[in-house]
Design an enzyme around this catalytic site. Structure first.
Site, PDB file in Angstrom:
ATOM      1  N   ARG A  26       2.789  30.269 -57.708  1.00 18.75           N
ATOM      2  CA  ARG A  26       1.795  29.572 -56.886  1.00 18.75           C
ATOM      3  C   ARG A  26       2.437  28.438 -56.092  1.00 18.75           C
ATOM      4  O   ARG A  26       2.552  28.485 -54.878  1.00 18.75           O
ATOM      5  CB  ARG A  26       0.660  29.052 -57.789  1.00 18.75           C
ATOM      6  CG  ARG A  26      -0.599  28.613 -57.021  1.00 18.75           C
ATOM      7  CD  ARG A  26      -0.543  27.178 -56.485  1.00 18.75           C
ATOM      8  NE  ARG A  26      -0.322  26.181 -57.526  1.00 18.75           N
ATOM      9  CZ  ARG A  26      -0.081  24.903 -57.259  1.00 18.75           C
ATOM     10  NH1 ARG A  26      -0.004  24.478 -56.002  1.00 18.75           N
ATOM     11  NH2 ARG A  26       0.138  24.042 -58.233  1.00 18.75           N
ATOM     12  N   ASP A  27       2.908  27.423 -56.778  1.00 22.28           N
ATOM     13  CA  ASP A  27       3.467  26.249 -56.112  1.00 22.28           C
ATOM     14  C   ASP A  27       4.739  26.597 -55.362  1.00 22.28           C
ATOM     15  O   ASP A  27       5.058  25.985 -54.342  1.00 22.28           O
ATOM     16  CB  ASP A  27       3.740  25.168 -57.162  1.00 22.28           C
ATOM     17  CG  ASP A  27       3.993  23.805 -56.549  1.00 22.28           C
ATOM     18  OD1 ASP A  27       3.796  23.650 -55.335  1.00 22.28           O
ATOM     19  OD2 ASP A  27       4.400  22.889 -57.284  1.00 22.28           O
ATOM     20  N   HIS A 220       5.114  17.043 -64.218  1.00 25.69           N
ATOM     21  CA  HIS A 220       5.448  17.944 -63.117  1.00 25.69           C
ATOM     22  C   HIS A 220       6.382  17.176 -62.176  1.00 25.69           C
ATOM     23  O   HIS A 220       5.929  16.392 -61.347  1.00 25.69           O
ATOM     24  CB  HIS A 220       4.154  18.344 -62.390  1.00 25.69           C
ATOM     25  CG  HIS A 220       4.333  19.323 -61.283  1.00 25.69           C
ATOM     26  ND1 HIS A 220       3.759  20.578 -61.297  1.00 25.69           N
ATOM     27  CD2 HIS A 220       4.998  19.243 -60.097  1.00 25.69           C
ATOM     28  CE1 HIS A 220       4.060  21.221 -60.171  1.00 25.69           C
ATOM     29  NE2 HIS A 220       4.812  20.422 -59.436  1.00 25.69           N
ATOM     30  N   HIS A 222       9.559  16.789 -59.349  1.00 25.19           N
ATOM     31  CA  HIS A 222      10.327  17.383 -58.261  1.00 25.19           C
ATOM     32  C   HIS A 222      11.720  16.760 -58.267  1.00 25.19           C
ATOM     33  O   HIS A 222      11.907  15.631 -58.715  1.00 25.19           O
ATOM     34  CB  HIS A 222       9.631  17.142 -56.920  1.00 25.19           C
ATOM     35  CG  HIS A 222       8.427  18.010 -56.711  1.00 25.19           C
ATOM     36  ND1 HIS A 222       8.185  18.689 -55.545  1.00 25.19           N
ATOM     37  CD2 HIS A 222       7.398  18.320 -57.535  1.00 25.19           C
ATOM     38  CE1 HIS A 222       7.059  19.377 -55.653  1.00 25.19           C
ATOM     39  NE2 HIS A 222       6.566  19.166 -56.849  1.00 25.19           N
ATOM     40  N   CYS A 253       5.624  20.875 -51.389  1.00 22.04           N
ATOM     41  CA  CYS A 253       4.212  20.618 -51.140  1.00 22.04           C
ATOM     42  C   CYS A 253       3.982  20.691 -49.641  1.00 22.04           C
ATOM     43  O   CYS A 253       4.604  19.933 -48.885  1.00 22.04           O
ATOM     44  CB  CYS A 253       3.800  19.242 -51.664  1.00 22.04           C
ATOM     45  SG  CYS A 253       2.069  18.868 -51.279  1.00 22.04           S
ATOM     46  N   ASN A 262      10.586  22.007 -56.784  1.00 16.71           N
ATOM     47  CA  ASN A 262      10.220  21.674 -58.154  1.00 16.71           C
ATOM     48  C   ASN A 262      11.443  21.732 -59.062  1.00 16.71           C
ATOM     49  O   ASN A 262      12.468  22.325 -58.719  1.00 16.71           O
ATOM     50  CB  ASN A 262       9.207  22.698 -58.668  1.00 16.71           C
ATOM     51  CG  ASN A 262       7.858  22.585 -58.011  1.00 16.71           C
ATOM     52  OD1 ASN A 262       7.149  21.614 -58.213  1.00 16.71           O
ATOM     53  ND2 ASN A 262       7.498  23.589 -57.236  1.00 16.71           N
TER      54      ASN A 262
END
Length: 313
Positions: A26-27, A220, A222, A253, A262
């Site tokens: 997804r991300d 989460h 980065h 993002c 990420n």
């Protein structure tokens, strides 16, 4: 490719087990310039599951014109039905319409995506922070009534590209508000990768002081400034046992241009394996999956562990 693994040398005070919340499908894929074919996404998720990942964020139920890379959710999700109850397949849900789509697909885990800062809330949701919380409230209430697990993402917890460093008390306020809405867990996002270990520990300590238990939190990170693993280690020292990561280091993002990839799942697993922390993930199979996907994306994986284990610089 080698099956090389680090020597396991446990460190005191760390959790014995960590659950990796895999966000690559997804991300990661939402940031690809080209739209990845649905069948490739489905195979990617199956390969991730075969590697031992038990939580794989599958897609996002946002408007197709907002994130065209994930416009095929209705086609993708049915292709994952064979994974059964062994793998959790959460999807990102922005609003009540997204929840309607999730329920129609039989989704049992959703996530809402909030912001600790006004600037990012405006850029991402076209709402203030409080307006976005008001939008999430009926979504979370309906989901919980249907016994759907709800994760709350909180972005910009450490720094914002428009506002700079984000005060800890500001993050704590919004974090508590998301949990008060009824979110089952909260993922603290370092969206532009500016966090450092001391900042991580202060935020976690302040959340605890304000009544938020560590077992409700995930992290989460980065890797914009190369701090993702150091920040993860700081969170582990605090007792956090849920860590978000993206296979091959995919993702950033779309609404924060300074956000780079990420934390790579392979880099995370290498560190956790070396610490003797159980993840259930087969690093060789995971690396092979990221090499496979990188070939289909037409570029090498940014993960250093993937490059090292596949002998590709």
């Amino acid at each position: 490719m080698t099956d090389g693994l680090p020597m396991a040398v446990p460190a005191e005070g760390l959790p014995p087990q960590v659950r990796i919340h895999e966000v690559g499908a997804r991300d990661g894929l939402q940031n690809e310039k080209a739209v990845v074919p649905t069948e490739v996404k489905a195979e990617f998720i199956h390969r991730l599951a075969h590697a031992g990942l038990t939580t794989i964020e599958a897609t996002s139920l946002v408007r197709p014109d907002w994130v065209p890379q994930l416009a095929d959710a209705e086609e993708l999700f049915p292709l994952l039905g064979d994974l059964g109850g062994e793998v959790a397949l959460p999807v990102l849900v922005p609003n009540s319409r997204g929840l309607d789509r999730a329920i129609a697909l039989g989704v049992r885990r959703i996530a809402v995506f909030g912001s600790a800062t006004e600037s990012f809330a405006k850029a991402n949701l076209n709402r203030t922070v409080d307006e976005s919380l008001a939008m999430f409230a009926p979504v979370v209430e309906r989901a919980r009534a249907d016994k759907i697990h709800v994760r709350g993402y909180l972005s910009m917890c450490f720094g914002d590209p428009w506002e700079g460093p984000v005060p800890v008390h500001q993050v704590v306020r919004v974090a508590k508000a998301l949990l008060d809405l009824g979110c089952d867990e909260l993922s603290l996002g370092d969206t532009i990768g500016v966090a450092t270990p001391g900042h991580v520990q202060i935020l976690l300590a302040e959340l605890n002081e304000e009544g938020v238990p560590t077992n409700a939190l995930g992290v989460h990170f980065h890797d914009t400034y190369g701090q993702a693993l150091a920040n993860t280690f700081a969170a582990l020292q605090h007792g956090v046992t849920t860590v978000d990561a993206s296979a091959g280091g995919l993702g950033g993002c779309p609404y924060a241009k300074s956000a780079t990839g990420n934390l790579a799942t392979e880099d995370l697993v290498w560190m956790l394996d070396g610490l003797g922390i159980e993840t259930g993930v087969d690093l060789g199979k995971l690396t092979a999956t990221s090499v496979w996907l990188a070939e289909r994306l037409g570029r090498p994986s940014p993960s250093r562990t993937v490059r090292a284990l596949s002998h590709k610089e």
